[in-house]
Design an enzyme around this catalytic site. Sequence first.
Site, PDB file in Angstrom:
ATOM      1  N   SER A 202       0.841  -1.195   0.000  1.00 24.32           N
ATOM      2  CA  SER A 202       0.000   0.000   0.000  1.00 24.32           C
ATOM      3  C   SER A 202       0.881   1.252   0.000  1.00 24.32           C
ATOM      4  O   SER A 202       1.620   1.468  -0.954  1.00 24.32           O
ATOM      5  CB  SER A 202      -0.973  -0.037   1.179  1.00 24.32           C
ATOM      6  OG  SER A 202      -2.000   0.908   1.021  1.00 24.32           O
TER       7      SER A 202
ATOM      8  N   HIS B  10      -5.115  -1.222  -4.080  1.00 29.26           N
ATOM      9  CA  HIS B  10      -6.469  -1.621  -3.657  1.00 29.26           C
ATOM     10  C   HIS B  10      -7.462  -1.442  -4.804  1.00 29.26           C
ATOM     11  O   HIS B  10      -8.592  -0.999  -4.609  1.00 29.26           O
ATOM     12  CB  HIS B  10      -6.902  -0.819  -2.427  1.00 29.26           C
ATOM     13  CG  HIS B  10      -5.900  -0.807  -1.324  1.00 29.26           C
ATOM     14  ND1 HIS B  10      -5.414  -1.960  -0.737  1.00 29.26           N
ATOM     15  CD2 HIS B  10      -5.257   0.233  -0.702  1.00 29.26           C
ATOM     16  CE1 HIS B  10      -4.534  -1.643   0.205  1.00 29.26           C
ATOM     17  NE2 HIS B  10      -4.416  -0.324   0.234  1.00 29.26           N
TER      18      HIS B  10
END
Length: 262
Positions: free
Chosen positions: A134, A170
Amino acid sequence: MTAAAPTIVATCGGLTPGTWTDAVYGPLIEHAVSLARVSGRRPRVTHVNTAGGDQRQIEGTELEAARLAGVDAGHLRLFPHPNVEDVRAHLLSQDVVWVSGGSLVNLLAVWRAHGLDAVVREAWEAGVVLAGGSAGALCWHSGGTTSSFGPQIGAVPDGLGLLPGSLGVHYDSDPNRRVAHRAAVAAGVLPDGYALDEGVGLVYEGTRLVEVIAEQPGRFAWRVERDTASADPSSPGVRESRIVPRTLTSTRPSDNPHSEEA
């Protein structure tokens, strides 16, 4: 240093739930460790949780997961101040630096304030594998999209720039991220680049993408490019190409002490 070339593993992954313990190293972390090519001793991994504010409650879980993976692990903290006397020497002595998720904007600001942007570049060039999930994947790129500013996904065009191009993360789990990332690339706010579904990672040698990997089948990476002639009404001004990753096979022993493998 042990990596064959300056190496970065940028992922949408990290620790995964254990069967007996809270968490274990997921296949993406395991792969990053394997790329360090350590032999004759235990690999050294430093976890960096700057993007999450160096929250102490995760550290025990990470250290237990590292122990189960046969790794000597520790943490580099920058809140309220560095926890090691010489940050540069510490990072250059590691095999892998794994950067966890959180706020990309805060990570970049704190790292730059401490001169860590220059240190991680030196470590990368010296053969330390840089990796993370991330925010810990976004930071290495020229820019990316993030929720650092609040619920609305925004573009950050001033990443560390070790890797060319932009990154989105994501991509399959948060529809807003896909919309925002496409828009930022279409508008030229971010350069062409890649985006990742959950559990997918990109492996770079130098600045060249050499492999796309995943923890399980059915997840993808995406090449995202500006295309003003795009006729796709769902993504005007941008073209997406799906990339099918290689699915990793974990070699980690069971974390259940009562199993035959433990």
